[in-house]
Enzyme design. Structure first.
Site, PDB file in Angstrom:
ATOM      1  N   LYS A 161     -21.539  56.593 -33.045  1.00  0.00           N
ATOM      2  CA  LYS A 161     -21.547  55.207 -32.876  1.00  0.00           C
ATOM      3  C   LYS A 161     -23.130  54.811 -33.418  1.00  0.00           C
ATOM      4  O   LYS A 161     -23.926  55.749 -33.811  1.00  0.00           O
ATOM      5  CB  LYS A 161     -21.865  55.014 -31.415  1.00  0.00           C
ATOM      6  CG  LYS A 161     -21.710  53.472 -31.106  1.00  0.00           C
ATOM      7  CD  LYS A 161     -20.030  53.204 -30.749  1.00  0.00           C
ATOM      8  CE  LYS A 161     -19.968  51.809 -30.692  1.00  0.00           C
ATOM      9  NZ  LYS A 161     -18.666  51.207 -30.409  1.00  0.00           N
ATOM     10  N   GLY A 218     -16.246  48.371 -36.932  1.00  0.00           N
ATOM     11  CA  GLY A 218     -16.971  47.379 -36.179  1.00  0.00           C
ATOM     12  C   GLY A 218     -16.883  47.399 -34.787  1.00  0.00           C
ATOM     13  O   GLY A 218     -16.319  48.401 -34.100  1.00  0.00           O
ATOM     14  N   ASP A 219     -17.697  46.612 -34.272  1.00  0.00           N
ATOM     15  CA  ASP A 219     -17.861  46.581 -32.758  1.00  0.00           C
ATOM     16  C   ASP A 219     -18.596  45.128 -32.326  1.00  0.00           C
ATOM     17  O   ASP A 219     -18.324  44.370 -33.360  1.00  0.00           O
ATOM     18  CB  ASP A 219     -18.973  47.536 -32.394  1.00  0.00           C
ATOM     19  CG  ASP A 219     -18.842  47.932 -30.652  1.00  0.00           C
ATOM     20  OD1 ASP A 219     -18.165  48.453 -30.167  1.00  0.00           O
ATOM     21  OD2 ASP A 219     -19.817  47.665 -30.006  1.00  0.00           O
TER      22      ASP A 219
HETATM   23  P1  NDP Z   1     -16.967  40.734 -30.104  1.00  0.00           P
HETATM   24  O1  NDP Z   1     -18.296  40.676 -30.509  1.00  0.00           O
HETATM   25  O2  NDP Z   1     -16.016  40.359 -30.916  1.00  0.00           O
HETATM   26  O3  NDP Z   1     -16.797  39.829 -28.846  1.00  0.00           O
HETATM   27  C1  NDP Z   1     -17.421  40.374 -27.707  1.00  0.00           C
HETATM   28  C2  NDP Z   1     -17.453  39.029 -26.650  1.00  0.00           C
HETATM   29  O4  NDP Z   1     -17.971  39.423 -25.390  1.00  0.00           O
HETATM   30  C3  NDP Z   1     -17.988  37.969 -27.040  1.00  0.00           C
HETATM   31  O5  NDP Z   1     -17.161  36.879 -26.505  1.00  0.00           O
HETATM   32  C4  NDP Z   1     -19.215  37.377 -26.460  1.00  0.00           C
HETATM   33  O6  NDP Z   1     -19.606  36.426 -26.109  1.00  0.00           O
HETATM   34  C5  NDP Z   1     -18.692  38.244 -25.050  1.00  0.00           C
HETATM   35  N1  NDP Z   1     -19.974  38.789 -24.301  1.00  0.00           N
HETATM   36  C6  NDP Z   1     -20.888  39.797 -25.028  1.00  0.00           C
HETATM   37  N2  NDP Z   1     -21.748  39.873 -23.992  1.00  0.00           N
HETATM   38  C7  NDP Z   1     -21.498  39.251 -22.820  1.00  0.00           C
HETATM   39  C8  NDP Z   1     -22.050  38.994 -21.530  1.00  0.00           C
HETATM   40  N3  NDP Z   1     -23.099  39.859 -21.188  1.00  0.00           N
HETATM   41  N4  NDP Z   1     -21.301  38.578 -20.664  1.00  0.00           N
HETATM   42  C9  NDP Z   1     -20.195  37.679 -21.059  1.00  0.00           C
HETATM   43  N5  NDP Z   1     -19.580  37.840 -22.225  1.00  0.00           N
HETATM   44  C10 NDP Z   1     -20.410  38.687 -23.094  1.00  0.00           C
HETATM   45  O7  NDP Z   1     -16.749  42.221 -29.671  1.00  0.00           O
HETATM   46  P2  NDP Z   1     -15.250  42.969 -29.338  1.00  0.00           P
HETATM   47  O8  NDP Z   1     -14.183  42.005 -28.843  1.00  0.00           O
HETATM   48  O9  NDP Z   1     -15.285  43.903 -30.812  1.00  0.00           O
HETATM   49  O10 NDP Z   1     -15.966  44.133 -28.389  1.00  0.00           O
HETATM   50  C11 NDP Z   1     -15.868  43.871 -26.984  1.00  0.00           C
HETATM   51  C12 NDP Z   1     -15.931  45.267 -26.350  1.00  0.00           C
HETATM   52  O11 NDP Z   1     -14.929  45.942 -26.595  1.00  0.00           O
HETATM   53  C13 NDP Z   1     -17.398  45.972 -26.557  1.00  0.00           C
HETATM   54  O12 NDP Z   1     -17.568  46.982 -25.309  1.00  0.00           O
HETATM   55  C14 NDP Z   1     -16.907  46.895 -27.433  1.00  0.00           C
HETATM   56  O13 NDP Z   1     -17.677  48.198 -27.524  1.00  0.00           O
HETATM   57  C15 NDP Z   1     -15.459  47.263 -27.207  1.00  0.00           C
HETATM   58  N6  NDP Z   1     -14.475  47.689 -28.092  1.00  0.00           N
HETATM   59  C16 NDP Z   1     -14.222  47.187 -29.177  1.00  0.00           C
HETATM   60  C17 NDP Z   1     -13.540  47.601 -29.974  1.00  0.00           C
HETATM   61  C18 NDP Z   1     -12.960  46.832 -31.274  1.00  0.00           C
HETATM   62  O14 NDP Z   1     -11.987  47.415 -32.198  1.00  0.00           O
HETATM   63  N7  NDP Z   1     -13.481  45.545 -31.611  1.00  0.00           N
HETATM   64  C19 NDP Z   1     -12.687  48.932 -29.724  1.00  0.00           C
HETATM   65  C20 NDP Z   1     -13.035  49.621 -28.475  1.00  0.00           C
HETATM   66  C21 NDP Z   1     -13.943  48.897 -27.752  1.00  0.00           C
HETATM   67  P3  NDP Z   1     -20.229  35.295 -27.510  1.00  0.00           P
HETATM   68  O15 NDP Z   1     -18.873  34.798 -27.932  1.00  0.00           O
HETATM   69  O16 NDP Z   1     -21.014  34.462 -26.694  1.00  0.00           O
HETATM   70  O17 NDP Z   1     -20.993  36.317 -28.447  1.00  0.00           O
END
Ligand code: NDP
Length: 443
Positions: free
Chosen positions: A125, A164-165
């Site tokens: 990571k 990505g993440d």
């Molecule tokens: P994104 O950046 O696309 O989206 C994250 C979302 O969560 C955004 O809408 C963000 O808000 C919101 N967010 C972040 N912090 C907070 C908080 N403290 N309270 C409320 N909302 C919050 O990321 P992903 O969708 O890619 O990832 C989301 C999760 O899934 C992470 O934990 C990631 O590690 C995990 N994950 C992702 C994978 C992937 O393929 N993308 C694979 C496996 C796991 P805002 O829009 O305001 O920034």
């Protein structure tokens, strides 16, 4: 004192100020106790001491120049945690909260998640405390180029393949790939989540969210419950949340909430995914704009506390977003299943509360493994210089998620913990890596 407790004490002592890493290790080690009792060779081979120490940790300076001509300095990280079963694989997180402990917790989880996919990928990571929010495209490019100028010497298609993440989407992957290719003079599948014109896989964008729903469907089916007609609450409004919502709707469920870092929406008639995509993916704006598309929906400022009644809860935002109070709200309102889309979104206490309240609970390392699994499918396509159709990738993804469900359910049952999917995921993920480490000697 048990072997697991002994090692946990050492981990706490050696990693001060890394609470998320300690939390992740604690959760895994506690649930593995019965495995160590039945298999003393894991202790004699010091597997836990080895598996909790990353093979390599990289921290580096990332200088770049902003649009005002000012020099900015961020901190870059890459944790190459475990390569027993394949090249390191795991995303890059770009968010101001990123620090060594966060990246280590994510890398540690990734070892077991990647093992669960059944594909040959090790755990890694990375990321940076850089915040892409509010930055111009040129500033994001300047950061990505500087980040890759250090990272390129440590990664490669057969060494370490980042993805990505949070904060790292198609735009960032494009800039990172461009700089890697230029520095290495080599066109290889060194990153996943690439654009379709340069080696990306169809269905990778959708994979984590879709995979989460295949897992939820497999879980419910196993308990003779139909997902059709169920009310679902989702948190987050990014990649995972959006495609989880889309697939849930395709399966006939009604998704009524989403949340971003400033507020949350409740739409009783069902979330309008196209509107959310436009707000978050195109405009990169706030969820507060949702009311412009759906005037009957509610928007609330602040943290989503899971107060809306639902059958299924899918936390898809970030770590520790779902605490005990939120869990109590969900349980009071009759939730039957919680499947984690994000990594460790549920606190340890909230997880225990769900389990003791007979709420079915599937941890992120199993439920969100569809993203990395499809990344591994992207690696396969790159090696073969082929592109599979959307349907081919999607159907492989569905098979992988159903297999993961069966494996974690069986592993829990084997050790007398039927229905404990946290233990099942840890056991199934761990055993394969541990046995491989033993086979490869003390390295
Ligand atoms: P994104 O950046 O696309 O989206 C994250 C979302 O969560 C955004 O809408 C963000 O808000 C919101 N967010 C972040 N912090 C907070 C908080 N403290 N309270 C409320 N909302 C919050 O990321 P992903 O969708 O890619 O990832 C989301 C999760 O899934 C992470 O934990 C990631 O590690 C995990 N994950 C992702 C994978 C992937 O393929 N993308 C694979 C496996 C796991 P805002 O829009 O305001 O920034």
């Amino acid at each position: 004192m048990s072997y697991a407790s002994e090692v946990l004490e050492k981990v706490i002592e050696k990693n001060p100020a890394q609470p998320e890493f300690v939390q992740a290790v604690k959760e895994v080690l506690e649930s593995l106790e019965p495995v160590f009792e039945a298999n003393p060779q894991y202790q004699s081979e010091a597997i836990l001491e080895r598996i909790t120490e990353p093979e390599r940790q990289l921290m580096f300076r990332v200088p770049w120049v902003d649009d005002n001509g000012k020099i900015q300095v961020n901190r870059g990280f890459r944790i190459q945690f475990n390569s027993a079963i394949g090249p390191y694989k795991g995303g890059l997180r770009l968010h101001p909260s990123v620090n060594l402990g966060i990246i280590k917790f994510l890398g540690f989880e990734q070892i077991f998640k990647n093992s669960l996919t059944g594909l040959p990928i090790g755990g890694g990571k990375g990321g940076s405390d850089f915040d892409p929010k509010g930055k111009s495209d040129r500033e994001v490019m300047a950061f990505c180029q500087s980040f890759m100028t250090e990272l390129f010497r440590h990664i490669g298609a057969d060494t370490d393949v980042p993805a990505g993440d949070i904060g790292t989407g198609a735009r960032e992957i494009g800039y990172l790939f461009g700089q890697y290719k230029r520095l290495k003079n080599c066109y290889e599948g060194v990153l996943t989540g690439k654009g379709l014109t340069y080696g990306g896989s169809l269905a990778r964008t959708e994979a984590t969210g879709y995979g989460l729903l295949y897992m939820t469907e497999a879980l419910l089916k196993d308990h003779d419950i139909d997902i059709k007609g169920k009310t679902v609450c989702v948190s987050g409004a990014g990649n995972v949340a959006i495609y989880a919502t889309q697939k849930a709707q395709q399966l006939g469920a009604n998704v009524v909430t989403l949340a971003d870092s400033t507020g949350w929406i409740y739409d009783a008639e069902g979330i309008d995914v196209d509107a959310v995509k436009e707000i978050k993916e195109v405009k990169r704006a706030r969820l507060s704009e949702y009311k412009n598309y759906r005037p009957n929906a509610e928007y609330h400022e602040g943290k989503f506390m899971w107060t809306i009644p639902c059958d299924i809860a899918l936390p898809c935002a970030t770590q520790n977003e779902l605490d005990v109070e939120a869990a109590q709200n969900l349980i009071k309102n009759g939730v039957i299943a919680v499947c984690e889309g994000a990594n460790m979104p549920t606190t340890l206490e909230a997880t225990k509360l769900f389990q003791s309240s007979n709420v079915m609970f599937v941890p992120g390392k199993a439920a969100n493994a569809g993203g990395v699994a499809t990344s591994a499918l992207e690696m396969s396509q790159n090696s073969q210089r082929l592109s599979w159709t959307f349907e081919e990738v999607d159907s492989k993804l569905k098979d992988i998620m159903y297999n993961i469900y069966n494996n974690i359910a069986d592993a829990a049952k084997k050790y007398g913990m039927e229905g404990n999917y946290v233990a099942g995921a840890n056991i199934a993920g761990f055993v394969k890596v541990a046995d491989t480490m033993i086979a490869q000697g003390v390295v």
